[in-house]
Design an enzyme around this catalytic site. Sequence first.
Site, PDB file in Angstrom:
ATOM      1  N   ARG A 104       0.886  -1.173   0.000  1.00 42.59           N
ATOM      2  CA  ARG A 104       0.000   0.000   0.000  1.00 42.59           C
ATOM      3  C   ARG A 104       0.917   1.214   0.000  1.00 42.59           C
ATOM      4  O   ARG A 104       1.713   1.402   0.934  1.00 42.59           O
ATOM      5  CB  ARG A 104      -0.913  -0.014   1.220  1.00 42.59           C
ATOM      6  CG  ARG A 104      -1.651   1.292   1.402  1.00 42.59           C
ATOM      7  CD  ARG A 104      -2.778   1.219   2.399  1.00 42.59           C
ATOM      8  NE  ARG A 104      -3.933   0.547   1.833  1.00 42.59           N
ATOM      9  CZ  ARG A 104      -5.190   0.719   2.239  1.00 42.59           C
ATOM     10  NH1 ARG A 104      -5.461   1.563   3.222  1.00 42.59           N
ATOM     11  NH2 ARG A 104      -6.190   0.078   1.684  1.00 42.59           N
ATOM     12  N   HIS A 131      -7.049   0.647  -6.860  1.00 41.42           N
ATOM     13  CA  HIS A 131      -7.331  -0.198  -5.689  1.00 41.42           C
ATOM     14  C   HIS A 131      -8.003  -1.493  -6.179  1.00 41.42           C
ATOM     15  O   HIS A 131      -9.190  -1.734  -5.930  1.00 41.42           O
ATOM     16  CB  HIS A 131      -8.243   0.559  -4.722  1.00 41.42           C
ATOM     17  CG  HIS A 131      -8.266   0.015  -3.330  1.00 41.42           C
ATOM     18  ND1 HIS A 131      -7.500  -1.062  -2.923  1.00 41.42           N
ATOM     19  CD2 HIS A 131      -8.980   0.393  -2.232  1.00 41.42           C
ATOM     20  CE1 HIS A 131      -7.741  -1.309  -1.645  1.00 41.42           C
ATOM     21  NE2 HIS A 131      -8.628  -0.450  -1.201  1.00 41.42           N
ATOM     22  N   GLN A 134     -10.114  -3.927  -3.830  1.00 37.85           N
ATOM     23  CA  GLN A 134     -11.411  -3.355  -3.473  1.00 37.85           C
ATOM     24  C   GLN A 134     -12.419  -3.585  -4.593  1.00 37.85           C
ATOM     25  O   GLN A 134     -13.579  -3.952  -4.353  1.00 37.85           O
ATOM     26  CB  GLN A 134     -11.261  -1.847  -3.203  1.00 37.85           C
ATOM     27  CG  GLN A 134     -12.550  -1.172  -2.831  1.00 37.85           C
ATOM     28  CD  GLN A 134     -13.089  -1.661  -1.494  1.00 37.85           C
ATOM     29  OE1 GLN A 134     -12.368  -1.669  -0.523  1.00 37.85           O
ATOM     30  NE2 GLN A 134     -14.339  -2.080  -1.457  1.00 37.85           N
ATOM     31  N   ASP A 226     -17.130   7.491  -2.356  1.00 34.28           N
ATOM     32  CA  ASP A 226     -15.952   7.298  -1.503  1.00 34.28           C
ATOM     33  C   ASP A 226     -15.668   8.654  -0.851  1.00 34.28           C
ATOM     34  O   ASP A 226     -16.270   9.675  -1.220  1.00 34.28           O
ATOM     35  CB  ASP A 226     -14.766   6.816  -2.363  1.00 34.28           C
ATOM     36  CG  ASP A 226     -13.538   6.452  -1.537  1.00 34.28           C
ATOM     37  OD1 ASP A 226     -13.649   6.317  -0.297  1.00 34.28           O
ATOM     38  OD2 ASP A 226     -12.452   6.297  -2.134  1.00 34.28           O
ATOM     39  N   CYS A 267     -16.349   1.823  -0.168  1.00 36.48           N
ATOM     40  CA  CYS A 267     -15.220   0.950   0.205  1.00 36.48           C
ATOM     41  C   CYS A 267     -14.888   1.024   1.685  1.00 36.48           C
ATOM     42  O   CYS A 267     -14.283   0.117   2.236  1.00 36.48           O
ATOM     43  CB  CYS A 267     -14.003   1.310  -0.631  1.00 36.48           C
ATOM     44  SG  CYS A 267     -13.383   2.979  -0.335  1.00 36.48           S
ATOM     45  N   ARG A 295     -13.986  -8.623   0.811  1.00 37.19           N
ATOM     46  CA  ARG A 295     -12.537  -8.428   0.624  1.00 37.19           C
ATOM     47  C   ARG A 295     -11.794  -9.723   0.980  1.00 37.19           C
ATOM     48  O   ARG A 295     -10.872 -10.142   0.283  1.00 37.19           O
ATOM     49  CB  ARG A 295     -12.025  -7.287   1.529  1.00 37.19           C
ATOM     50  CG  ARG A 295     -12.606  -5.902   1.262  1.00 37.19           C
ATOM     51  CD  ARG A 295     -12.102  -5.322  -0.035  1.00 37.19           C
ATOM     52  NE  ARG A 295     -10.654  -5.310  -0.134  1.00 37.19           N
ATOM     53  CZ  ARG A 295      -9.857  -4.341   0.316  1.00 37.19           C
ATOM     54  NH1 ARG A 295     -10.368  -3.268   0.867  1.00 37.19           N
ATOM     55  NH2 ARG A 295      -8.542  -4.411   0.164  1.00 37.19           N
TER      56      ARG A 295
HETATM   57  N1   CP Z   1     -11.396  -0.171   1.795  1.00 39.59           N
HETATM   58  C1   CP Z   1     -10.157  -0.234   2.288  1.00 39.59           C
HETATM   59  O1   CP Z   1      -9.183  -0.477   1.568  1.00 39.59           O
HETATM   60  O2   CP Z   1     -10.064  -0.044   3.629  1.00 39.59           O
HETATM   61  P1   CP Z   1      -8.743   0.147   4.470  1.00 39.59           P
HETATM   62  O3   CP Z   1      -8.141   1.464   4.097  1.00 39.59           O
HETATM   63  O4   CP Z   1      -9.190   0.104   5.892  1.00 39.59           O
HETATM   64  O5   CP Z   1      -7.778  -0.978   4.144  1.00 39.59           O
HETATM   65  N1  NVA Z   2      -9.842   6.704  -1.681  1.00 40.06           N
HETATM   66  C1  NVA Z   2      -9.502   6.268  -0.349  1.00 40.06           C
HETATM   67  C2  NVA Z   2      -9.719   4.797  -0.249  1.00 40.06           C
HETATM   68  C3  NVA Z   2      -9.385   4.220   1.093  1.00 40.06           C
HETATM   69  C4  NVA Z   2      -9.605   2.747   1.129  1.00 40.06           C
HETATM   70  C5  NVA Z   2      -8.075   6.638  -0.032  1.00 40.06           C
HETATM   71  O1  NVA Z   2      -7.219   6.513  -0.915  1.00 40.06           O
HETATM   72  O2  NVA Z   2      -7.816   7.061   1.087  1.00 40.06           O
END
Ligand code: CP
Ligand code: NVA
Length: 308
Positions: A104, A131, A134, A226, A267, A295
Site C-alpha cells: 500500500r 485499488h 477493493q 468514496d 469501500c 474483501r
Molecule cells: N477499503 C479499504 O481499503 O479499507 P482500508 O483502508 O481500511 O484498508
Molecule cells: N480513496 C480512499 C480509499 C481508502 C480505502 C483513499 O485513498 O484514502
Amino acid sequence: MISLSKKYLTSISDLTDKEILGLIEHAIESKKSSNELQPLTGKTLALMFEKPSTRTRLSFETAMFQLGGNTIYLNSNDLQLSRGESIEDTAKTISLYVDCLVARVYSHGTILQLAQNCKIPVINGLSDLYHPCQILADLMTIFEYKKSFEGLTLAWVGDGNNVCNDLLIGCAKMGIDIKAAIPQSYVPPQVILDLVTKEAELKNSSFTIVREPIDAVRDADIVVTDTFVSIGNELEDKKRRSTFSPKYQVNGKLMGYSKDDAIFMHCLPAKRGQEVTADVIDGKKSVVWNEAENRLHVQKSVLLGLLS
Ligand code: CP
Ligand code: NVA
C-alpha cells in the site's frame, strides 16, 4: 484451480473479464464453505504499508492464515527504505524470503517499481491511482446481489480517485453501464477515461461523465461513493470539502432517484455527514458490510491464483 495470466495485480486492468468472473465465482463458493483445505501451507505473504489500513491488512492477514500460510507486516517506516535504501534493493531483498507481497503506497510508481524488481507476485493494496482488490470485492458484491452483470447501471458520485479509477475500468470490463458524477477538476486522468471508454465499447456498454449527481443516480442499480479526502490529500481538505459538499453527497433524497432494488456501496472508511449520510450508509439499500466482508473471500481467490 484459478489461473491468472499475469503474476501481479497492480490494477484491475491486469485481469481479463474471464479472470475477474473466475475469481468471483471461486470466492462465492469458498464463502459458503467453512472447512477449507490449507493450500498455502509453508507460504509467506509480506504486507508493506506506507499508509494506514483496517480492512486491507486484516482481510489479507486473515485470508493467508485461513489458507494455511503466514504473514509479515512491514510498516515502511521501519524498513531501511526510510533511511534511503532503494525500492529496487528492497524488492530484491523481500523476494529472497517471502512468496508474495501486498504493498500500500502513496505513488503508483512505487507499485510498478516493486512489480518490476520483485521475483514474487506483487499485489497493489491501494496506490494513488488504483485499488484493484477493493474493486474485485465490489464486483463480487454486485454479482451476489444482482446475480449477473448484464443490464446494470452503476452511478459513481464524488471524487475521481483511486477507487473510482479501478471501479470504472472493472465495471466497463464486465459490461456494466456507468454514469459518473464528478466535478470537472476531479475527473480521472484522460488515459483512464480512454481505457474505460475502450472497454465499454468492447462490451457495447456505455460510459458517461455527468455534472449533476441526480443524472447519474436516476434509475441506477448500484450507487457508489468514496471519501472526498483520500489519504495523502489532507492538505486539500478544506478546498475539497467546499467543492464536493453538499452537491456530491449521497443522501436519502439523492438515493431516492435510484431503482427501488438499488444497492449502495462504499469501500470504507466513510465519513457520515460528508460524502454520505447515515440514513443511506446505515439504511436498507446499503450493502457496505457485505462488501467489506467480501474483501476476505475474493483476496483468497487472488492469493490462490497467484501462489498455487
Ligand atoms: N477499503 C479499504 O481499503 O479499507 P482500508 O483502508 O481500511 O484498508
Ligand atoms: N480513496 C480512499 C480509499 C481508502 C480505502 C483513499 O485513498 O484514502
